[in-house]
Motif scaffolding. Sequence first.
Motif, PDB file in Angstrom:
ATOM      1  N   THR A 193       0.833  -1.204   0.000  1.00 41.33           N
ATOM      2  CA  THR A 193       0.000   0.000   0.000  1.00 41.33           C
ATOM      3  C   THR A 193       0.866   1.252   0.000  1.00 41.33           C
ATOM      4  O   THR A 193       1.810   1.375   0.780  1.00 41.33           O
ATOM      5  CB  THR A 193      -0.921   0.016   1.238  1.00 41.33           C
ATOM      6  N   GLN A 243       0.496   5.349   0.342  1.00 42.00           N
ATOM      7  CA  GLN A 243      -0.412   6.407   0.774  1.00 42.00           C
ATOM      8  C   GLN A 243       0.297   7.751   0.718  1.00 42.00           C
ATOM      9  O   GLN A 243       1.509   7.838   0.927  1.00 42.00           O
ATOM     10  CB  GLN A 243      -0.891   6.145   2.206  1.00 42.00           C
ATOM     11  N   GLY A 244      -0.464   8.797   0.437  1.00 44.46           N
ATOM     12  CA  GLY A 244       0.140  10.118   0.396  1.00 44.46           C
ATOM     13  C   GLY A 244      -0.863  11.188   0.063  1.00 44.46           C
ATOM     14  O   GLY A 244      -2.066  11.040   0.311  1.00 44.46           O
ATOM     15  N   SER A 256      -4.704   6.474  -1.379  1.00 48.67           N
ATOM     16  CA  SER A 256      -4.151   5.205  -0.893  1.00 48.67           C
ATOM     17  C   SER A 256      -4.354   4.196  -2.009  1.00 48.67           C
ATOM     18  O   SER A 256      -5.488   3.934  -2.422  1.00 48.67           O
ATOM     19  CB  SER A 256      -4.848   4.742   0.389  1.00 48.67           C
ATOM     20  N   ASP A 278       5.168  -1.176   2.277  1.00 44.25           N
ATOM     21  CA  ASP A 278       4.149  -0.132   2.337  1.00 44.25           C
ATOM     22  C   ASP A 278       4.835   1.217   2.536  1.00 44.25           C
ATOM     23  O   ASP A 278       5.845   1.327   3.232  1.00 44.25           O
ATOM     24  CB  ASP A 278       3.188  -0.378   3.492  1.00 44.25           C
ATOM     25  N   GLU A 283       4.131   5.446   3.370  1.00 46.01           N
ATOM     26  CA  GLU A 283       3.216   6.469   3.842  1.00 46.01           C
ATOM     27  C   GLU A 283       3.823   7.851   3.620  1.00 46.01           C
ATOM     28  O   GLU A 283       5.037   8.009   3.558  1.00 46.01           O
ATOM     29  CB  GLU A 283       2.934   6.285   5.340  1.00 46.01           C
ATOM     30  N   GLY A 284       2.962   8.855   3.509  1.00 49.53           N
ATOM     31  CA  GLY A 284       3.419  10.235   3.435  1.00 49.53           C
ATOM     32  C   GLY A 284       4.075  10.631   2.141  1.00 49.53           C
ATOM     33  O   GLY A 284       4.842  11.598   2.094  1.00 49.53           O
TER      34      GLY A 284
END
Length: 307
Positions: free
Chosen positions: A39, A41-42, A78, A118, A120-121
């Motif tokens: 995954t 995400q951002g 996401s 994964d 993030e950000g």
Amino acid sequence: MTKTHLGTRLAALLLLSMPPFGVGCDDDEIVGGDVTLVTVQGIVVNVDDATIAQGVLVSLLDTEYTDAVMTGTDGAFSIDVPEGSELLLFTDDPPTAKADNWFPLINVEMPLVVANEDIEGLIIHACPATSGTAGGSVAIWDDYLANQDDQTNGDAFAATSSAASAGIVTALFWECDAIAGASPDERFLEGIQVTASSTDFPMCYPLNSRTFGVDLAVQSESICESADSETDVNGWALSFGDPASTDDSIEITIVDTNVGRALSFESPATIPVRPGTISLVWGIVVDGVLNVSVNDLIDCLNSGPAP
């Protein structure tokens, strides 16, 4: 207040506070053919004015294993992608959109971010379409290509509009030193020379003096000159592909002409190109470290000087 377009206006977005770049492995799953999804995400921001990009479709370029996702009012996305994917994230309008709000854009970093876990950000970008504000990048480019493309000495580019091009390569070169000085030192890198493997993608170097102003005609009057051979304080190289080109990728070679600095970028680098699509390429130096991510740059700009 004066306005600038893609390459000079980006300073604003780099001051956005974002969650730290992170990884985790909680959401991994196996899909058909033993493909593991991770995954990513951002957030998506407008490359012209650093605002949140709402209603943008985000997808992974050229894969059958992932579905496109839409950003909401917070610009967040996401998306599940195959583990090990090079993160060439594509932003555009949804196919059912009634209005053309966003111009197709491929986010490219050097070196490419790989989704081994994964993520993030992550910060990526979308670009307003020609129907946006008169000061927007695509509107300026289209006015330039149609009316001011070196008419005296022969056109620099075969394309007469952004949409008609075989692809647009816009490469930006940034440096941030959070250690020196009383405040974060951020600047575009002067003296960077970019050449493409395909003659269908001639490169130009918009100069800072040519990209300021509030009047569209003034902004676009002289974006490219044949005598320019490297970036100035814009840190910006730009190419519009010949509409007759069949290239779906090109190699760009990046040379630092400042012998005292002598940065060694990862090149030649393979850059995807698509008709009527921006390939937004980042070359970044943070605290003397070359080839780092946009997120590292933003962390540097937000960190301030060392105590």
